[in-house]
Design a protein around this motif. Sequence first.
Motif: not given
Length: 679
Positions: A344-354, A386-393
């Motif tokens: 998960v960390k490999a795909e998301l920015e640090p704030d997104e990941y948290q 707010d997590l839509t972008a993270a879910k898409t990635k």
Amino acid sequence: MHSKFTNNLINETSPYLLQHAHNPVAWYPWNEESLALAREQQKPVLLSIGYSACHWCHVMAHESFEDEATAEIMNRCFVNIKVDREERPDLDRIYQTAHQLLAQRGGGWPLTMVLTHDDQVPFFGGTYFPPEARFGLPGFRELLERIADMYQTQLPAIRKQNDAMVTALARTQETEQNDSSLSTSPINHAIADLYEYFDNKNGGHSGAPKFPQSPTQDLLLSLKDFEARETADTATTMVAVTLKKMANGGIYDHLGGGFCRYSVDAYWMIPHFEKMLYDNGQLLTNYAHALMTTDDPEIRPVIHETAQWIMRDMQASDGGYYSSLDADSEGHEGKFYVWNHDEVKAELEPDEYQSFANYYGMDYPPNFEGQWHLFVPQPDPGKSGDLTAAKTKLLERRNQRVWPGRDEKVLPSWNALAIKGMVNAYLVTGEESYLHSASRALEFIYDNLWNNNRLYATSKDGRAHLDAYLDDYAFLIDAILVLLSARWDSQWLNFAIELTNILLQQFYDKKDGGFFFTSHDHETLIQRRKDYMDDATPSGNGIAVQVLLQLGHLVGNQDYLEAAEKTLKAAWGPMQSLPMSHASMLTALLDFSHPPGQIIIRGNQNEIGHWQIQCRNEISDTRTRSYAIADNVLNLPGLLEKRLPQGDAVAYVCAGFTCKTPFTKLEQLISDLKHCEIK
């Protein structure tokens, strides 16, 4: 790919059967030639029933059916027949019931039955067997040798047991008819039981494992005009709690949308990872009806994501809906769906990941074999958006994994449940692509599975075959009636009437009432079943009664209404004894005792479309339907012909045999819907 072995399944269309076409076992499909071979060789039939998305079917296949030593015993001692339970639910229902009688416990898949060579009566049954004795189960090879020896030395005793089996099977179909008037007492008993067994904390009506029980949710949402306001509100709350708990649990796919088959725990957290079309079709209807009834904003995203999953991952380019996605990928259940922190960390920015890890339970201990299966421990709809972008990635990353197998056969009954769900999703969201998707699926069935006034049960790779079952006809009529309430097309009404007439000609028991699961000209089996209880799908009899009542009142066909009433009387005993297990029949009983509203709007196309939208905005009960029929539509059948256009628009508001004075002004119609029940 070259294979050392090829057996008689190689020419089948079922993906499940084709999975076994290169086993060393000399498998045969169920047909007259295979049964004749057993009679000729006087060998017992080893019948193995499963389906392509079944985890334990894969395990047994790998351990036993791919093993040459096991295959040698099977080929020497038995005629081995493999059946896809999704193509042959008639066989599955009979032999699951027989297993229950033999083993005194429920069955499942893979189902392993041994039948006498000349009459297909089972004398031994089980489900999964390991290759060597473990889990308290005998080893499969040793068991096969013992059964084969017993068949040679104890056939007279087996015949005697078989006589008792045939009698016991017949007894399972005995019902007590109600020759007097029908009452709503079974509905009241079911409601009381559902309240008593409701899980207030987690939703649903049982402990682990926990299933969606979609027909039950629909029954509870149907009580709006039947029960006292307080009772109906409680029923709606129970459904809303259940659906929201499911949507936040791991039974729901938080990245791709759609639901898995069931949860192995009471919290909806860890699913059995197979994703079935029939579950998702029914759940779309549940969520759409819940949105109609509650207008709860948490429900809306689930409808969109599940509908989009069906269109994206389960709809063929020619329109039909595929059957299922496997539980396994790369030989491991759930591997496609679970994550670890590094991935998960490999795909998301640090704030997104948290934010993502916190919201989807990755701050908790791993919950599936040392990894994380996503769930929502503390729901907050605001954060979810707010997590839509993270879910898409993460969905894009997941799509690069090795996918679970997809069963690409098209079944009319399951397609019908999905068509109904997609249309209901359209009705509450207005998203045109959902209606378009449903229409394409119906067109596929009409073009590919309907021939010479009969339905086929399955289609794959351009080949349709096998006689369709009660569920295929009943569910398809139901789906068409929902589709007509979204957009009128007389071609589909005529198709629904044709299907209904065949339902009565080929499946109806004129003597005792009720509908057989197989048609009058179907292959003769050791039992001809007439089932009223829901299982993973609704009761075919329950849906048949519902559509006979709807269509009977819509076009004024008394034969339909009489068959519906007689079927309810035939089902009276089972409904009385186990009301909670007969939700579809009880919804039909509710439709009989309290006929749902039907609003027929005639007139100018633009005007009636506007009227229909306004009606939908006012109607919050799930049973009332409106049909907008343009004034240039001619040759309507029966009563519909009498619903004549007047001016730009007119609405005929009816329930059962009772109709109000036609409404020629929209304000009057809306006022009536606001303040009056349609009764």
